[in-house]
Design a protein around this motif. Sequence first.
Motif, PDB file in Angstrom:
ATOM      1  N   ALA A   1      59.015 -45.618  22.600  1.00  0.00           N
ATOM      2  CA  ALA A   1      58.015 -44.672  23.101  1.00  0.00           C
ATOM      3  C   ALA A   1      57.115 -45.357  24.126  1.00  0.00           C
ATOM      4  N   LEU A   2      56.537 -44.554  25.022  1.00  0.00           N
ATOM      5  CA  LEU A   2      55.482 -45.051  25.882  1.00  0.00           C
ATOM      6  C   LEU A   2      54.296 -45.482  25.022  1.00  0.00           C
ATOM      7  N   TRP A   3      53.542 -46.463  25.470  1.00  0.00           N
ATOM      8  CA  TRP A   3      52.417 -46.968  24.687  1.00  0.00           C
ATOM      9  C   TRP A   3      51.406 -45.865  24.358  1.00  0.00           C
ATOM     10  N   ASN A   4      51.326 -44.835  25.209  1.00  0.00           N
ATOM     11  CA  ASN A   4      50.343 -43.769  24.999  1.00  0.00           C
ATOM     12  C   ASN A   4      50.955 -42.465  24.485  1.00  0.00           C
ATOM     13  N   GLN A   5      52.185 -42.517  23.983  1.00  0.00           N
ATOM     14  CA  GLN A   5      52.778 -41.340  23.344  1.00  0.00           C
ATOM     15  C   GLN A   5      52.364 -41.321  21.872  1.00  0.00           C
ATOM     16  N   TYR A   6      51.078 -41.116  21.667  1.00  0.00           N
ATOM     17  CA  TYR A   6      50.510 -41.248  20.327  1.00  0.00           C
ATOM     18  C   TYR A   6      51.108 -40.257  19.331  1.00  0.00           C
ATOM     19  N   ASP A   7      51.468 -39.055  19.812  1.00  0.00           N
ATOM     20  CA  ASP A   7      52.041 -38.056  18.906  1.00  0.00           C
ATOM     21  C   ASP A   7      53.388 -38.516  18.362  1.00  0.00           C
ATOM     22  N   LEU A   8      54.231 -39.067  19.231  1.00  0.00           N
ATOM     23  CA  LEU A   8      55.541 -39.553  18.797  1.00  0.00           C
ATOM     24  C   LEU A   8      55.405 -40.769  17.883  1.00  0.00           C
ATOM     25  N   ILE A   9      54.520 -41.695  18.254  1.00  0.00           N
ATOM     26  CA  ILE A   9      54.302 -42.900  17.443  1.00  0.00           C
ATOM     27  C   ILE A   9      53.814 -42.525  16.048  1.00  0.00           C
TER      28      ILE A   9
ATOM     29  N   HIS B   1      57.547 -52.807  15.024  1.00  0.00           N
ATOM     30  CA  HIS B   1      56.238 -52.967  14.381  1.00  0.00           C
ATOM     31  C   HIS B   1      55.084 -52.643  15.338  1.00  0.00           C
ATOM     32  N   LYS B   2      55.348 -51.740  16.283  1.00  0.00           N
ATOM     33  CA  LYS B   2      54.349 -51.260  17.254  1.00  0.00           C
ATOM     34  C   LYS B   2      53.794 -52.370  18.145  1.00  0.00           C
ATOM     35  N   SER B   3      54.618 -53.405  18.372  1.00  0.00           N
ATOM     36  CA  SER B   3      54.282 -54.413  19.375  1.00  0.00           C
ATOM     37  C   SER B   3      54.616 -53.803  20.746  1.00  0.00           C
ATOM     38  N   TYR B   4      54.204 -54.477  21.816  1.00  0.00           N
ATOM     39  CA  TYR B   4      54.452 -53.946  23.153  1.00  0.00           C
ATOM     40  C   TYR B   4      55.394 -54.852  23.945  1.00  0.00           C
ATOM     41  N   PHE B   5      56.156 -54.242  24.831  1.00  0.00           N
ATOM     42  CA  PHE B   5      56.992 -54.993  25.767  1.00  0.00           C
ATOM     43  C   PHE B   5      57.160 -54.154  27.021  1.00  0.00           C
ATOM     44  N   ASN B   6      57.630 -54.770  28.096  1.00  0.00           N
ATOM     45  CA  ASN B   6      57.875 -54.063  29.348  1.00  0.00           C
ATOM     46  C   ASN B   6      59.349 -53.694  29.453  1.00  0.00           C
ATOM     47  N   ILE B   7      59.624 -52.392  29.427  1.00  0.00           N
ATOM     48  CA  ILE B   7      60.996 -51.940  29.554  1.00  0.00           C
ATOM     49  C   ILE B   7      61.397 -51.974  31.023  1.00  0.00           C
ATOM     50  N   LEU B   8      62.663 -52.255  31.296  1.00  0.00           N
ATOM     51  CA  LEU B   8      63.181 -52.302  32.654  1.00  0.00           C
ATOM     52  C   LEU B   8      64.104 -51.109  32.920  1.00  0.00           C
ATOM     53  N   LYS B   9      63.936 -50.510  34.075  1.00  0.00           N
ATOM     54  CA  LYS B   9      64.837 -49.451  34.527  1.00  0.00           C
ATOM     55  C   LYS B   9      65.049 -49.611  36.028  1.00  0.00           C
ATOM     56  N   PHE B  10      66.120 -49.035  36.557  1.00  0.00           N
ATOM     57  CA  PHE B  10      66.213 -48.906  37.993  1.00  0.00           C
ATOM     58  C   PHE B  10      65.193 -47.845  38.402  1.00  0.00           C
ATOM     59  N   ARG B  11      64.456 -48.113  39.465  1.00  0.00           N
ATOM     60  CA  ARG B  11      63.437 -47.158  39.907  1.00  0.00           C
ATOM     61  C   ARG B  11      64.110 -45.885  40.428  1.00  0.00           C
ATOM     62  N   THR B  12      63.694 -44.756  39.892  1.00  0.00           N
ATOM     63  CA  THR B  12      64.266 -43.470  40.299  1.00  0.00           C
ATOM     64  C   THR B  12      63.222 -42.549  40.921  1.00  0.00           C
ATOM     65  N   MET B  13      61.960 -42.991  40.914  1.00  0.00           N
ATOM     66  CA  MET B  13      60.887 -42.149  41.442  1.00  0.00           C
ATOM     67  C   MET B  13      60.127 -42.854  42.554  1.00  0.00           C
ATOM     68  N   ARG B  14      59.431 -42.067  43.354  1.00  0.00           N
ATOM     69  CA  ARG B  14      58.629 -42.624  44.431  1.00  0.00           C
ATOM     70  C   ARG B  14      57.517 -43.486  43.868  1.00  0.00           C
TER      71      ARG B  14
END
Length: 204
Positions: free
Chosen positions: A117-125, A51-64
Motif C-alpha cells: 500500500a501507499l504510505w498514506n492509504q490509511y483505509d487499506l492499511i 510489519h508496516k515498515s517503509y521502503f521505496n518501490i520501483l516502477k517504470f515511470r508511466t506518468m508525466r
Amino acid sequence: MYKRIVKRILDFLISSIGFIVLSVFFVILCLLIKITSPGPVFFKQKRVGIHKSYFNILKFRTMRIDTPHDVPTHMLKDPDQYITPVGKFLRKTSLDELPQLINIIKGDMSIIGPRPALWNQYDLIEERDKYGANDVMPGLTGWAQVNGRDELEIEYKAKLDGEYVKRQSFLFDCKCFFMTITSVLKHEGVVEGGTGQMHKGDPK
C-alpha cells in the motif's frame, strides 16, 4: 520452513534470473521512456512493507513529471491526462512493474504477497490489520491481484489479502503466479483510476 526460509531463497533466485534474462528488454523500455517523455526512467514511491515498515518501490515511470505525488491513481481527477503514450502501454501490460524485481532481490518484497500500500492509504492499511496482512512480505502480485485488482474495493481487497495470509504455501503461491500470467495476458482488472466497485451491493 517455507515461509521463513524457502520462499526468500526462491524469490531471490527467480528474480535474479528474471532480471538477467530481461536485461536487454529493460534497456529497450528505458530508452523508449526517456525518448518519449522528459523526466527520469524510474518512478520511486514510498510504500508499506512488512510489519508496516517503509521502503521505496520501483516502477517504470508511466506518468508525466507534473503528476501529483503520493496520490493513488483512483484519487486523481481524470488520471488519463497524466499518463504518457508509452506509459499507457506499460500499464496495460503491467510491464511498468518489472523494476520491482530489484525490490525483490533487495528483500523489500516477495514475488507473491499483498500488493504494498501507499504510505498514506490509511483505509487499506487499517483493514489489512484486521487480517494480519501487514505482517507478511508484500508482493509483486498476490491473491487480490488475480481476483479483481483495480476493480476491488478496499474492504474486499483486504479480506482477500487476509485469505492469502491463511493459505500461504508453496502450492498456493504457484497458483497465484500462474493465475497472474493469465490475468496479465487477458488484461483483467486493469482499470485506470480503479473502480473499486466489483462487490458493491453484494450481501455481507
